[in-house]
Motif scaffolding. Structure first.
Motif, PDB file in Angstrom:
ATOM      1  N   GLU A 129      -9.691  10.471 -13.232  1.00  0.00           N
ATOM      2  CA  GLU A 129     -10.077   9.168 -12.687  1.00  0.00           C
ATOM      3  C   GLU A 129      -8.862   8.226 -12.600  1.00  0.00           C
ATOM      4  O   GLU A 129      -8.667   7.518 -11.603  1.00  0.00           O
ATOM      5  N   LYS A 130      -7.991   8.265 -13.637  1.00  0.00           N
ATOM      6  CA  LYS A 130      -6.795   7.417 -13.626  1.00  0.00           C
ATOM      7  C   LYS A 130      -5.838   7.851 -12.530  1.00  0.00           C
ATOM      8  O   LYS A 130      -5.245   7.014 -11.820  1.00  0.00           O
ATOM      9  N   ARG A 131      -5.648   9.131 -12.372  1.00  0.00           N
ATOM     10  CA  ARG A 131      -4.748   9.652 -11.350  1.00  0.00           C
ATOM     11  C   ARG A 131      -5.248   9.311  -9.942  1.00  0.00           C
ATOM     12  O   ARG A 131      -4.476   8.903  -9.071  1.00  0.00           O
ATOM     13  N   HIS A 132      -6.497   9.475  -9.719  1.00  0.00           N
ATOM     14  CA  HIS A 132      -7.079   9.151  -8.415  1.00  0.00           C
ATOM     15  C   HIS A 132      -6.954   7.666  -8.118  1.00  0.00           C
ATOM     16  O   HIS A 132      -6.756   7.250  -6.957  1.00  0.00           O
ATOM     17  N   LYS A 133      -7.039   6.872  -9.144  1.00  0.00           N
ATOM     18  CA  LYS A 133      -6.887   5.433  -8.965  1.00  0.00           C
ATOM     19  C   LYS A 133      -5.457   5.087  -8.521  1.00  0.00           C
ATOM     20  O   LYS A 133      -5.248   4.256  -7.621  1.00  0.00           O
ATOM     21  N   ASN A 134      -4.456   5.749  -9.143  1.00  0.00           N
ATOM     22  CA  ASN A 134      -3.054   5.519  -8.754  1.00  0.00           C
ATOM     23  C   ASN A 134      -2.804   5.984  -7.319  1.00  0.00           C
ATOM     24  O   ASN A 134      -2.109   5.328  -6.533  1.00  0.00           O
ATOM     25  N   PHE A 135      -3.336   7.151  -6.977  1.00  0.00           N
ATOM     26  CA  PHE A 135      -3.177   7.653  -5.627  1.00  0.00           C
ATOM     27  C   PHE A 135      -3.779   6.682  -4.611  1.00  0.00           C
ATOM     28  O   PHE A 135      -3.207   6.443  -3.538  1.00  0.00           O
ATOM     29  N   ALA A 136      -4.867   6.141  -4.928  1.00  0.00           N
ATOM     30  CA  ALA A 136      -5.509   5.203  -4.025  1.00  0.00           C
ATOM     31  C   ALA A 136      -4.657   3.947  -3.834  1.00  0.00           C
ATOM     32  O   ALA A 136      -4.538   3.397  -2.724  1.00  0.00           O
ATOM     33  N   TRP A 137      -4.017   3.474  -4.964  1.00  0.00           N
ATOM     34  CA  TRP A 137      -3.172   2.268  -4.853  1.00  0.00           C
ATOM     35  C   TRP A 137      -1.950   2.536  -3.976  1.00  0.00           C
ATOM     36  O   TRP A 137      -1.562   1.729  -3.143  1.00  0.00           O
ATOM     37  N   LEU A 138      -1.319   3.703  -4.158  1.00  0.00           N
ATOM     38  CA  LEU A 138      -0.164   4.059  -3.357  1.00  0.00           C
ATOM     39  C   LEU A 138      -0.525   4.176  -1.880  1.00  0.00           C
ATOM     40  O   LEU A 138       0.227   3.704  -0.998  1.00  0.00           O
ATOM     41  N   GLU A 139      -1.629   4.795  -1.564  1.00  0.00           N
ATOM     42  CA  GLU A 139      -2.042   4.922  -0.182  1.00  0.00           C
ATOM     43  C   GLU A 139      -2.310   3.557   0.441  1.00  0.00           C
ATOM     44  O   GLU A 139      -1.973   3.299   1.608  1.00  0.00           O
ATOM     45  N   GLN A 140      -2.874   2.663  -0.336  1.00  0.00           N
ATOM     46  CA  GLN A 140      -3.152   1.326   0.171  1.00  0.00           C
ATOM     47  C   GLN A 140      -1.850   0.562   0.450  1.00  0.00           C
ATOM     48  O   GLN A 140      -1.718  -0.131   1.480  1.00  0.00           O
ATOM     49  N   GLU A 141      -0.840   0.683  -0.432  1.00  0.00           N
ATOM     50  CA  GLU A 141       0.454   0.010  -0.241  1.00  0.00           C
ATOM     51  C   GLU A 141       1.166   0.553   0.993  1.00  0.00           C
ATOM     52  O   GLU A 141       1.742  -0.189   1.799  1.00  0.00           O
ATOM     53  N   GLN A 142       1.145   1.850   1.161  1.00  0.00           N
ATOM     54  CA  GLN A 142       1.793   2.446   2.316  1.00  0.00           C
ATOM     55  C   GLN A 142       1.119   2.014   3.616  1.00  0.00           C
ATOM     56  O   GLN A 142       1.770   1.747   4.631  1.00  0.00           O
ATOM     57  N   ALA A 143      -0.188   1.935   3.595  1.00  0.00           N
ATOM     58  CA  ALA A 143      -0.905   1.494   4.778  1.00  0.00           C
ATOM     59  C   ALA A 143      -0.584   0.051   5.120  1.00  0.00           C
ATOM     60  O   ALA A 143      -0.454  -0.331   6.298  1.00  0.00           O
ATOM     61  N   THR A 144      -0.379  -0.803   4.113  1.00  0.00           N
ATOM     62  CA  THR A 144      -0.023  -2.208   4.349  1.00  0.00           C
ATOM     63  C   THR A 144       1.357  -2.311   5.002  1.00  0.00           C
ATOM     64  O   THR A 144       1.576  -3.092   5.949  1.00  0.00           O
ATOM     65  N   MET A 145       2.309  -1.537   4.526  1.00  0.00           N
ATOM     66  CA  MET A 145       3.653  -1.552   5.087  1.00  0.00           C
ATOM     67  C   MET A 145       3.645  -1.074   6.540  1.00  0.00           C
ATOM     68  O   MET A 145       4.291  -1.672   7.416  1.00  0.00           O
ATOM     69  N   ASN A 146       2.941  -0.030   6.826  1.00  0.00           N
ATOM     70  CA  ASN A 146       2.874   0.481   8.192  1.00  0.00           C
ATOM     71  C   ASN A 146       2.228  -0.538   9.127  1.00  0.00           C
ATOM     72  O   ASN A 146       2.637  -0.697  10.299  1.00  0.00           O
ATOM     73  N   GLN A 147       1.273  -1.289   8.645  1.00  0.00           N
ATOM     74  CA  GLN A 147       0.599  -2.291   9.459  1.00  0.00           C
ATOM     75  C   GLN A 147       1.570  -3.432   9.798  1.00  0.00           C
ATOM     76  O   GLN A 147       1.589  -3.938  10.925  1.00  0.00           O
ATOM     77  N   GLN A 148       2.384  -3.845   8.813  1.00  0.00           N
ATOM     78  CA  GLN A 148       3.339  -4.927   9.061  1.00  0.00           C
ATOM     79  C   GLN A 148       4.407  -4.501  10.068  1.00  0.00           C
ATOM     80  O   GLN A 148       4.876  -5.287  10.891  1.00  0.00           O
ATOM     81  N   VAL A 149       4.846  -3.263  10.017  1.00  0.00           N
ATOM     82  CA  VAL A 149       5.853  -2.774  10.974  1.00  0.00           C
ATOM     83  C   VAL A 149       5.280  -2.776  12.380  1.00  0.00           C
ATOM     84  O   VAL A 149       5.959  -3.163  13.348  1.00  0.00           O
ATOM     85  N   ARG A 150       4.056  -2.387  12.544  1.00  0.00           N
ATOM     86  CA  ARG A 150       3.449  -2.354  13.879  1.00  0.00           C
ATOM     87  C   ARG A 150       3.272  -3.762  14.456  1.00  0.00           C
ATOM     88  O   ARG A 150       3.353  -3.956  15.657  1.00  0.00           O
ATOM     89  N   LEU A 151       3.036  -4.733  13.613  1.00  0.00           N
ATOM     90  CA  LEU A 151       2.862  -6.091  14.113  1.00  0.00           C
ATOM     91  C   LEU A 151       4.176  -6.662  14.666  1.00  0.00           C
ATOM     92  O   LEU A 151       4.163  -7.425  15.635  1.00  0.00           O
ATOM     93  N   GLY A 152       5.298  -6.318  14.082  1.00  0.00           N
ATOM     94  CA  GLY A 152       6.599  -6.805  14.575  1.00  0.00           C
ATOM     95  C   GLY A 152       6.758  -8.293  14.331  1.00  0.00           C
ATOM     96  O   GLY A 152       6.135  -8.872  13.428  1.00  0.00           O
ATOM     97  N   GLY A 153       7.639  -8.948  15.205  1.00  0.00           N
ATOM     98  CA  GLY A 153       7.822 -10.392  15.078  1.00  0.00           C
ATOM     99  C   GLY A 153       8.741 -10.776  13.953  1.00  0.00           C
ATOM    100  O   GLY A 153       8.707 -11.907  13.452  1.00  0.00           O
ATOM    101  N   GLY A 154       9.590  -9.865  13.535  1.00  0.00           N
ATOM    102  CA  GLY A 154      10.515 -10.198  12.479  1.00  0.00           C
ATOM    103  C   GLY A 154       9.939 -10.158  11.097  1.00  0.00           C
ATOM    104  O   GLY A 154      10.616 -10.507  10.135  1.00  0.00           O
ATOM    105  N   LEU A 155       8.638  -9.756  10.993  1.00  0.00           N
ATOM    106  CA  LEU A 155       8.063  -9.683   9.644  1.00  0.00           C
ATOM    107  C   LEU A 155       8.715  -8.569   8.846  1.00  0.00           C
ATOM    108  O   LEU A 155       9.084  -8.760   7.687  1.00  0.00           O
TER     109      LEU A 155
END
Length: 549
Positions: free
Chosen positions: A497-523
């Motif tokens: 359960e702890k490991r799955h929780k960490n994996f979920a946090w990492l996937e969420q962080e990576q998804a946030t970064m990819n979203q910011q890159v797609r938006l552009g605008g110097g972010l």
């Protein structure tokens, strides 16, 4: 069987006597055909006939109604024994034990037999036994045997049918008691209205204790029947001699029902006390304090006030033949007065013998009304003396009463339940059964010496103990292994359960970064592996130019 002959006969009713001396009996149909012949006025008739007898069939269809049952019996039966045989064969060939599908048919037939019993009993009241041709009392005996046999085959159905029939009797009694308020009471012997049940119903109640046990504390059939008899005695008004006779019959039934279990019927004792007061020297004074309300105004009824006067007109020779009967002719005769008195005294004697000498010593209270009624009957009334048979019966009743109700010793008040005895309060001591193992010998130890038998006994005991210890160890091992697996599974689940929780946090962080890159605008620039490829081409990341990332 057929007879072919030619001879001369002399007719004597339904029996023909041959001149050779032979008697031949014909059925009613054959006799009618002979009597209506052109030679019926002659004493000598020339006959040429074929005589035959048809045997009664063994298998009959089960009748569902009393009319169908009557028609079924009327055609092949010529005597009472034939009718009883037909009823027995219907039960024998269609019994529930032969086929369970016959349950409904035999249930209807049971009710048909009950209704036939009542009809035969009512016919006894109207015209008596009926002579050797009908023998109604013998019919009742045969029907009682059949009812008992059918009750043994299916007790549940028998109890249900009896319960329904008793319910019908109780509803009929309630209706008659309601009709008393709007209908003038009369004499049943004159076909007038009366609230008392018919003779057939009471005769059926007489057969009841021969079919079901009357000593049970609670019974689905006997207990309601006893309550119904008590209601009849306590609530039904009394105006004629017929009412008194039926009441005495109900009293005898209640005593018969309760004598086995020794349950006192208070309605029966009250009715006996009231009937005895009808023969008191001063009837009005005696009946004024009658324990039964229905007999309180009996001194206003002409048929009841003259009972004591009728006793003085009975001769000693005819007094010995006085018996209580349910037949109309007997009830209308003058001998019924003496029969009523003797029957009441005899029933009182039976009550004294059955219910007297109890452990509580309460006979004087129980039979106080009967004892008071006996004191009202004396020989001071010279114009209407008692017959000698009545005096003897009265003296015997007084003797029995003095032997059972003469206790003057103090006693405790009556209680519904007795106090617990010392035996009931004592705690039961149950001693365990102990066996000496040193004296136990198995069959396999026979023929061995004492040393060898003892050695084998120790060896068997060691094997038993060893097997018991191994069994306990196996149980302990299985328990320990199950607990270990539970603990390991719990720890693994927590880590997963702890490991799955960490994996979920990492996937969420990576998804946030990819979203910011797609938006552009110097972010945010770069992201993904594009930046790594650009640096790889420039060779600034320590990777050879043109080399693979």
């Amino acid at each position: 069987m057929h007879f072919n002959f030619l001879c001369v006969y002399v007719t004597f009713g339904p029996t023909l006597q041959c001149l050779h001396g032979h008697n031949i009996s014909f059925s009613s149909g054959v006799y009618r055909s002979l009597t209506y012949s052109p030679f019926r006025h002659h004493s000598l008739t020339l006959l040429s006939a074929h005589l035959f007898w048809e045997a009664i069939p063994f298998v009959f269809k089960v009748p569902a109604t009393p009319d169908a049952h009557h028609n079924l019996i009327a055609s092949p039966a010529s005597t009472v024994s034939d009718a009883s045989l037909i009823i027995q064969r219907i039960h024998a060939t269609n019994g529930v034990r032969l086929n369970h599908k016959n349950k409904e048919k035999m249930q209807n037939f049971y009710d048909v037999v009950l209704r036939r019993f009542v009809a035969v009993g009512d016919a006894i009241f109207v015209s008596g036994n009926g002579g050797p041709e009908l023998e109604r009392y013998e019919q009742l005996n045969s029907l009682t045997k059949t009812l008992y046999a059918m009750s043994q085959d299916s007790p549940e159905c028998a109890g249900a049918i009896w319960g329904r029939r008793l319910g019908i009797f109780q509803k009929a009694l309630s209706k008659r008691l309601r009709d008393v308020e709007v209908t003038l009471l009369g004499d049943a012997c004159e076909d007038e209205f009366t609230a008392w049940p018919s003779a057939g119903m009471l005769l059926l109640m007489r057969a009841l204790p021969h079919i079901f046990p009357s000593t049970d504390k609670r019974h689905a059939v006997v207990a309601p029947a006893l309550l119904l008899l008590g209601q009849i005695l306590a609530q039904t008004p009394i105006k004629t001699r017929y009412d008194v006779v039926m009441g005495l019959f109900c009293t005898g039934l209640m005593i018969e029902y309760t004598k086995g279990a020794k349950r006192l019927p208070p309605e029966a004792t009250a009715f006996l006390a009231g009937v005895l007061r009808l023969f008191a020297d001063d009837e009005e004074l005696a009946l004024a304090s009658s324990p039964l309300p229905s007999l309180g105004n009996a001194f206003k009824c002409p048929q009841l006030t003259g009972l004591r006067d009728v006793l003085g007109k009975i001769s000693e020779s005819s007094a010995e033949s006085a018996r209580l009967s349910l037949e109309r002719e007997s009830i209308q005769s003058d001998m019924i007065a003496l029969a009523i008195l003797n029957s009441a005294l005899i029933l009182s004697q039976q009550a004294f013998r059955i219910f007297g000498k109890s452990d509580e010593g309460c006979e004087r209270e129980i039979f106080g009304e009967i004892l008071t009624s006996l004191l009202f009957i004396t020989s001071k009334r010279k114009e209407s003396p008692l017959p000698q048979s009545a005096k003897s019966c009265l003296a015997e009743t007084a003797r029995v009463a003095s032997g059972t109700c003469a206790s003057d010793s103090p006693r405790q008040p009556l209680q519904r339940r007795k106090a617990a005895s010392v035996k009931d309060l004592a705690i039961k001591t149950l001693a365990p059964r102990m066996e000496d193992p040193s004296r136990y010998k198995m069959s396999k130890d026979k023929g061995k010496s004492q040393l060898q038998a003892e050695h084998d006994r120790y060896r068997r005991e060691y094997k038993r103990e060893h097997k018991a210890a191994m069994r306990e160890l196996r149980l302990d091992g299985a328990f320990i292994e199950s607990e270990r697996r539970k603990a390991k599974g719990k720890a693994d689940d927590t880590a997963r359960e702890k490991r799955h929780k960490n994996f979920a946090w990492l996937e969420q962080e990576q998804a946030t970064m990819n979203q910011q890159v797609r938006l552009g605008g110097g972010l945010l620039s770069g992201g993904g592996i594009g930046a790594a490829k650009a640096k790889a081409k420039s060779g600034k990341m320590g990777v050879k130019k043109g080399g693979k990332f």
